[in-house]
Scaffold this motif. Structure first.
Motif, PDB file in Angstrom:
ATOM      1  N   THR A  14       0.819  -1.223   0.000  1.00  0.00           N
ATOM      2  CA  THR A  14       0.000   0.000   0.000  1.00  0.00           C
ATOM      3  C   THR A  14       0.851   1.272   0.000  1.00  0.00           C
ATOM      4  O   THR A  14       0.310   2.370  -0.146  1.00  0.00           O
ATOM      5  CB  THR A  14      -0.976   0.024   1.198  1.00  0.00           C
ATOM      6  N   ILE A  50       2.898 -12.662   2.200  1.00  0.00           N
ATOM      7  CA  ILE A  50       2.307 -11.325   2.097  1.00  0.00           C
ATOM      8  C   ILE A  50       0.774 -11.429   2.101  1.00  0.00           C
ATOM      9  O   ILE A  50       0.205 -12.392   1.571  1.00  0.00           O
ATOM     10  CB  ILE A  50       2.838 -10.607   0.833  1.00  0.00           C
ATOM     11  N   SER A  54      -0.141  -4.003   3.649  1.00  0.00           N
ATOM     12  CA  SER A  54      -0.470  -2.701   4.241  1.00  0.00           C
ATOM     13  C   SER A  54       0.326  -2.404   5.507  1.00  0.00           C
ATOM     14  O   SER A  54       0.072  -1.414   6.187  1.00  0.00           O
ATOM     15  CB  SER A  54      -1.977  -2.617   4.533  1.00  0.00           C
ATOM     16  N   LEU A  69      -1.058 -15.574   0.099  1.00  0.00           N
ATOM     17  CA  LEU A  69      -2.046 -16.599   0.455  1.00  0.00           C
ATOM     18  C   LEU A  69      -3.441 -16.121   0.086  1.00  0.00           C
ATOM     19  O   LEU A  69      -3.875 -15.064   0.534  1.00  0.00           O
ATOM     20  CB  LEU A  69      -2.007 -16.790   1.971  1.00  0.00           C
ATOM     21  N   GLY A 117      -5.866  -4.978   4.788  1.00  0.00           N
ATOM     22  CA  GLY A 117      -5.082  -6.202   4.971  1.00  0.00           C
ATOM     23  C   GLY A 117      -5.950  -7.432   5.125  1.00  0.00           C
ATOM     24  O   GLY A 117      -7.180  -7.364   5.053  1.00  0.00           O
ATOM     25  N   ALA A 121      -2.692 -11.668   8.818  1.00  0.00           N
ATOM     26  CA  ALA A 121      -1.732 -10.749   9.454  1.00  0.00           C
ATOM     27  C   ALA A 121      -2.222 -10.216  10.794  1.00  0.00           C
ATOM     28  O   ALA A 121      -1.426  -9.716  11.586  1.00  0.00           O
ATOM     29  CB  ALA A 121      -1.435  -9.585   8.515  1.00  0.00           C
ATOM     30  N   GLY A 128      -5.231  -3.110  16.358  1.00  0.00           N
ATOM     31  CA  GLY A 128      -6.117  -2.458  17.317  1.00  0.00           C
ATOM     32  C   GLY A 128      -6.589  -1.121  16.795  1.00  0.00           C
ATOM     33  O   GLY A 128      -5.925  -0.500  15.967  1.00  0.00           O
ATOM     34  N   PHE A 176       7.091 -19.164  10.338  1.00  0.00           N
ATOM     35  CA  PHE A 176       5.732 -19.711  10.262  1.00  0.00           C
ATOM     36  C   PHE A 176       4.934 -19.076   9.137  1.00  0.00           C
ATOM     37  O   PHE A 176       5.290 -18.015   8.627  1.00  0.00           O
ATOM     38  CB  PHE A 176       5.009 -19.407  11.582  1.00  0.00           C
ATOM     39  N   VAL A 177       3.858 -19.779   8.758  1.00  0.00           N
ATOM     40  CA  VAL A 177       2.815 -19.148   7.945  1.00  0.00           C
ATOM     41  C   VAL A 177       1.519 -19.283   8.747  1.00  0.00           C
ATOM     42  O   VAL A 177       1.177 -20.396   9.174  1.00  0.00           O
ATOM     43  CB  VAL A 177       2.612 -19.872   6.589  1.00  0.00           C
ATOM     44  N   ILE A 178       0.823 -18.196   8.950  1.00  0.00           N
ATOM     45  CA  ILE A 178      -0.505 -18.296   9.578  1.00  0.00           C
ATOM     46  C   ILE A 178      -1.480 -18.710   8.480  1.00  0.00           C
ATOM     47  O   ILE A 178      -1.549 -18.067   7.427  1.00  0.00           O
ATOM     48  CB  ILE A 178      -0.931 -16.958  10.214  1.00  0.00           C
TER      49      ILE A 178
HETATM   50  C1  FAD Z   1      -4.709   3.297   5.907  1.00  0.00           C
HETATM   51  C2  FAD Z   1      -4.231   2.274   6.897  1.00  0.00           C
HETATM   52  C3  FAD Z   1      -4.808   2.222   8.159  1.00  0.00           C
HETATM   53  C4  FAD Z   1      -4.379   1.271   9.087  1.00  0.00           C
HETATM   54  N1  FAD Z   1      -4.975   1.248  10.313  1.00  0.00           N
HETATM   55  C5  FAD Z   1      -4.578   0.350  11.234  1.00  0.00           C
HETATM   56  C6  FAD Z   1      -5.201   0.314  12.524  1.00  0.00           C
HETATM   57  O1  FAD Z   1      -6.123   1.072  12.805  1.00  0.00           O
HETATM   58  N2  FAD Z   1      -4.754  -0.588  13.429  1.00  0.00           N
HETATM   59  C7  FAD Z   1      -3.745  -1.461  13.133  1.00  0.00           C
HETATM   60  O2  FAD Z   1      -3.394  -2.258  14.015  1.00  0.00           O
HETATM   61  N3  FAD Z   1      -3.151  -1.467  11.922  1.00  0.00           N
HETATM   62  C8  FAD Z   1      -3.533  -0.586  10.969  1.00  0.00           C
HETATM   63  N4  FAD Z   1      -2.933  -0.559   9.741  1.00  0.00           N
HETATM   64  C9  FAD Z   1      -1.824  -1.486   9.463  1.00  0.00           C
HETATM   65  C10 FAD Z   1      -2.232  -2.778   8.695  1.00  0.00           C
HETATM   66  O3  FAD Z   1      -3.421  -2.585   7.987  1.00  0.00           O
HETATM   67  C11 FAD Z   1      -2.387  -3.976   9.625  1.00  0.00           C
HETATM   68  O4  FAD Z   1      -1.196  -4.213  10.312  1.00  0.00           O
HETATM   69  C12 FAD Z   1      -2.812  -5.231   8.860  1.00  0.00           C
HETATM   70  O5  FAD Z   1      -3.150  -6.260   9.758  1.00  0.00           O
HETATM   71  C13 FAD Z   1      -1.734  -5.743   7.900  1.00  0.00           C
HETATM   72  O6  FAD Z   1      -2.307  -6.770   7.110  1.00  0.00           O
HETATM   73  P1  FAD Z   1      -1.716  -7.186   5.715  1.00  0.00           P
HETATM   74  O7  FAD Z   1      -2.450  -8.389   5.265  1.00  0.00           O
HETATM   75  O8  FAD Z   1      -1.712  -6.023   4.796  1.00  0.00           O
HETATM   76  O9  FAD Z   1      -0.224  -7.556   6.129  1.00  0.00           O
HETATM   77  P2  FAD Z   1       1.072  -7.407   5.242  1.00  0.00           P
HETATM   78  O10 FAD Z   1       1.475  -5.971   5.181  1.00  0.00           O
HETATM   79  O11 FAD Z   1       0.935  -8.145   3.966  1.00  0.00           O
HETATM   80  O12 FAD Z   1       2.122  -8.175   6.156  1.00  0.00           O
HETATM   81  C14 FAD Z   1       2.517  -7.650   7.412  1.00  0.00           C
HETATM   82  C15 FAD Z   1       3.514  -8.631   8.058  1.00  0.00           C
HETATM   83  O13 FAD Z   1       2.862  -9.847   8.355  1.00  0.00           O
HETATM   84  C16 FAD Z   1       3.468 -10.954   7.635  1.00  0.00           C
HETATM   85  N5  FAD Z   1       2.348 -11.790   7.201  1.00  0.00           N
HETATM   86  C17 FAD Z   1       1.228 -11.397   6.564  1.00  0.00           C
HETATM   87  N6  FAD Z   1       0.395 -12.451   6.417  1.00  0.00           N
HETATM   88  C18 FAD Z   1       1.019 -13.528   6.954  1.00  0.00           C
HETATM   89  C19 FAD Z   1       0.666 -14.902   7.108  1.00  0.00           C
HETATM   90  N7  FAD Z   1      -0.503 -15.388   6.676  1.00  0.00           N
HETATM   91  N8  FAD Z   1       1.556 -15.723   7.713  1.00  0.00           N
HETATM   92  C20 FAD Z   1       2.748 -15.248   8.158  1.00  0.00           C
HETATM   93  N9  FAD Z   1       3.126 -13.965   8.040  1.00  0.00           N
HETATM   94  C21 FAD Z   1       2.274 -13.108   7.451  1.00  0.00           C
HETATM   95  C22 FAD Z   1       4.231 -10.299   6.490  1.00  0.00           C
HETATM   96  O14 FAD Z   1       5.308 -11.121   6.092  1.00  0.00           O
HETATM   97  C23 FAD Z   1       4.682  -8.999   7.132  1.00  0.00           C
HETATM   98  O15 FAD Z   1       5.820  -9.206   7.935  1.00  0.00           O
HETATM   99  C24 FAD Z   1      -3.338   0.359   8.763  1.00  0.00           C
HETATM  100  C25 FAD Z   1      -2.755   0.411   7.477  1.00  0.00           C
HETATM  101  C26 FAD Z   1      -3.211   1.355   6.557  1.00  0.00           C
HETATM  102  C27 FAD Z   1      -2.611   1.380   5.181  1.00  0.00           C
END
Ligand code: FAD
Length: 338
Positions: A14, A50, A54, A69, A117, A121, A128, A176-178
Motif C-alpha cells: 500500500t 504477504i 499494508s 495466500l 489487509g 496478518a 487495534g 511460520f505461515v498463519i
Molecule cells: C490506511 C491504513 C490504516 C491502518 N490502520 C490500522 C489500525 O487502525 N490498526 C492497526 O493495528 N493497523 C492498521 N494498519 C496497518 C495494517 O493494515 C495492519 O497491520 C494489517 O493487519 C496488515 O495486514 P496485511 O495483510 O496487509 O499484512 P502485510 O502488510 O501483507 O504483512 C505484514 C507482516 O505480516 C506478515 N504476514 C502477513 N500475512 C502472513 C501470514 N498469513 N503468515 C505469516 N506472516 C504473514 C508479512 O510477512 C509482514 O511481515 C493500517 C494500514 C493502513 C494502510
C-alpha cells in the motif's frame, strides 16, 4: 500454482513502492502452500508471506520468493444463543470479515472496521483501533512451521499478545505461515465507546439503542475523515507505535505541556500519542519531495508519488531524531521494514 519471475511488487504494497521479487506466487489452499514450501527448486530461497501489503515498507528488491495466500473459507462452529466460533482463512480480507460479523449480529469486532489487509496478518501485530484489540476476540491461531511443515495451533494465551505485539513478532519471527484464525464472537456483548472520538460521535444518544451497524458506520466515517486512502495516496497507516513511558517522565512532560494525554498501561507506565509528539516537533504536514507526514494525521507517512522505500525510511529516521532530541523518547517502527 504459477510461479512468476522478476515481478514488480508495486501492486502488492500500500506504500506503492516499486521493487521486484525474484519469484512471486499466489497459493489458494493449504495443500498448495505445503507443496510449494516443499518444492526442491525453491527450498533454499528466502520466503516472504504477504497479505494486503499494508504493513510493509520495501526498501530493496526481495531476493527470494514472495507468497501471497489466497485461501478464503469462513467456517462456523459451536453456535449457541450467546456466542459463536468462526474459523477464517488467512487470505480473507479483514474488513469483509468484519462486515460479515456485523451483518450477522456478531459483536466485538465492529470497532476494527476498515483496517486494510488480510486475516492472516491480524494476530501478528495484534491489530487495534478505537479501544479494541483483535486479541479480545481471537480464540486460537493455526500455523504451518516453515522448518518441517508441521501444523500447530496457538491458543490465545500462547500467542503472548501485547500492544502491537505477539509471539509471531518475537520467538516465531520468520518461522511460520498463519493459515487461519479461530475467532470467538458474542451475540450479546455491549458496544465499546471508550475511544473519545467515537463517544463524541454518538454524543446525546442513548447507548443501549446504538447498534453495531451504527458503530461500524461511525468508525468508517471517522477513519475516512482523517486517514489517507492507500488507493489514492501510498501509506501503511501508523508508521510508529505509540511510545510507553514511565509515569515520572510523563509527569515531567505533563508539567510543561498541558495538552499531553496519557493512557495508563500499568501502574508505572503510560502510553502517549506518537502523533502528538510528531506534531509538537512541527512536522505534521512536512513534505520533502514525494515523502511527507500526512496533514491530518501526524503518525502516517505518505508517498505522494513515486518515491523509494529508502527515502521513506530516511524520512522516518529524521522524525525519530527530532522526537528524540526534543523529548528524549524513542519512536519504534510499527511498519515492517524489508
Ligand atoms: C490506511 C491504513 C490504516 C491502518 N490502520 C490500522 C489500525 O487502525 N490498526 C492497526 O493495528 N493497523 C492498521 N494498519 C496497518 C495494517 O493494515 C495492519 O497491520 C494489517 O493487519 C496488515 O495486514 P496485511 O495483510 O496487509 O499484512 P502485510 O502488510 O501483507 O504483512 C505484514 C507482516 O505480516 C506478515 N504476514 C502477513 N500475512 C502472513 C501470514 N498469513 N503468515 C505469516 N506472516 C504473514 C508479512 O510477512 C509482514 O511481515 C493500517 C494500514 C493502513 C494502510
Amino acid at each position: 500454482m504459477h510461479i512468476e519471475k522478476n515481478i514488480s511488487l508495486k501492486p502488492y504494497n500500500t506504500f506503492n513502492i516499486d521493487v521486484k521479487a525474484k519469484y512471486f506466487v499466489e497459493v489458494n489452499d493449504l495443500s498448495e502452500l505445503k507443496e510449494l514450501l516443499d518444492d526442491k527448486n525453491y527450498i533454499s530461497e528466502k520466503r516472504l508471506i504477504i497479505g494486503g501489503g499494508s504493513n510493509i515498507l520495501f526498501t530493496k528488491d526481495f531476493d527470494g520468493i514472495v507468497i501471497k495466500l489466497n485461501n478464503s473459507e469462513i467456517e462456523k462452529f459451536n453456535e449457541t444463543d450467546e456466542e459463536i466460533f468462526i474459523k477464517v482463512d488467512a487470505g480473507v480480507e479483514w474488513d469483509s470479515f468484519v462486515k460479515f460479523c456485523v451483518d450477522n449480529g456478531l459483536r466485538g469486532v465492529e470497532n476494527l472496521s476498515l483496517i486494510p489487509g488480510n486475516v492472516g496478518a491480524v494476530p501478528i501485530q495484534n491489530i487495534g483501533a478505537y479501544g479494541v484489540e483483535v486479541k479480545d476476540i481471537i480464540e486460537s491461531v493455526n500455523i504451518v512451521l516453515l522448518s518441517d511443515l508441521g501444523e500447530k495451533t496457538y491458543s490465545n494465551n500462547e500467542c503472548n499478545f501485547g500492544y502491537r505485539n505477539s509471539i509471531f513478532k518475537n520467538e516465531l519471527k520468520d518461522k511460520f505461515v498463519i493459515t487461519s484464525v479461530l475467532f470467538k464472537l458474542s451475540k450479546s456483548n455491549s458496544i465499546n465507546l471508550d475511544y473519545s472520538p467515537l463517544k463524541n460521535y454518538f454524543y446525546g444518544k442513548n447507548e443501549s439503542k446504538i447498534t453495531i451497524e451504527e458503530v461500524r458506520e461511525a468508525v468508517i466515517q471517522i477513519r475516512t475523515g482523517k486517514l489517507p486512502d492507500p488507493k489514492i495516496i501510498g501509506n501503511a497507516g501508523s508508521f510508529f507505535k505509540n511510545p510507553i513511558i514511565s509515569k515520572n517522565q510523563f509527569d515531567d512532560l505533563a508539567n510543561i505541556y498541558k495538552d499531553l494525554k496519557g493512557f495508563p498501561e500499568s501502574n508505572s507506565d503510560i502510553k502517549i500519542s506518537a502523533g502528538w509528539l510528531i506534531e509538537k516537533c512541527g512536522l505534521k504536514g512536512k513534505r520533502i519531495g514525494d515523502v511527507g507526514v500526512h496533514e491530518k494525521q501526524a503518525l502516517v507517512i505518505v508517498n505522494y508519488g513515486d518515491t523509494s522505500g529508502n527515502k521513506i525510511l530516511e524520512f522516518s529516521k529524521m522524525i525519530q531524531k527530532e522526537v528524540k532530541n526534543r523529548f528524549e523518547i524513542d519512536l519504534i517502527n510499527e511498519v515492517n521494514i524489508l
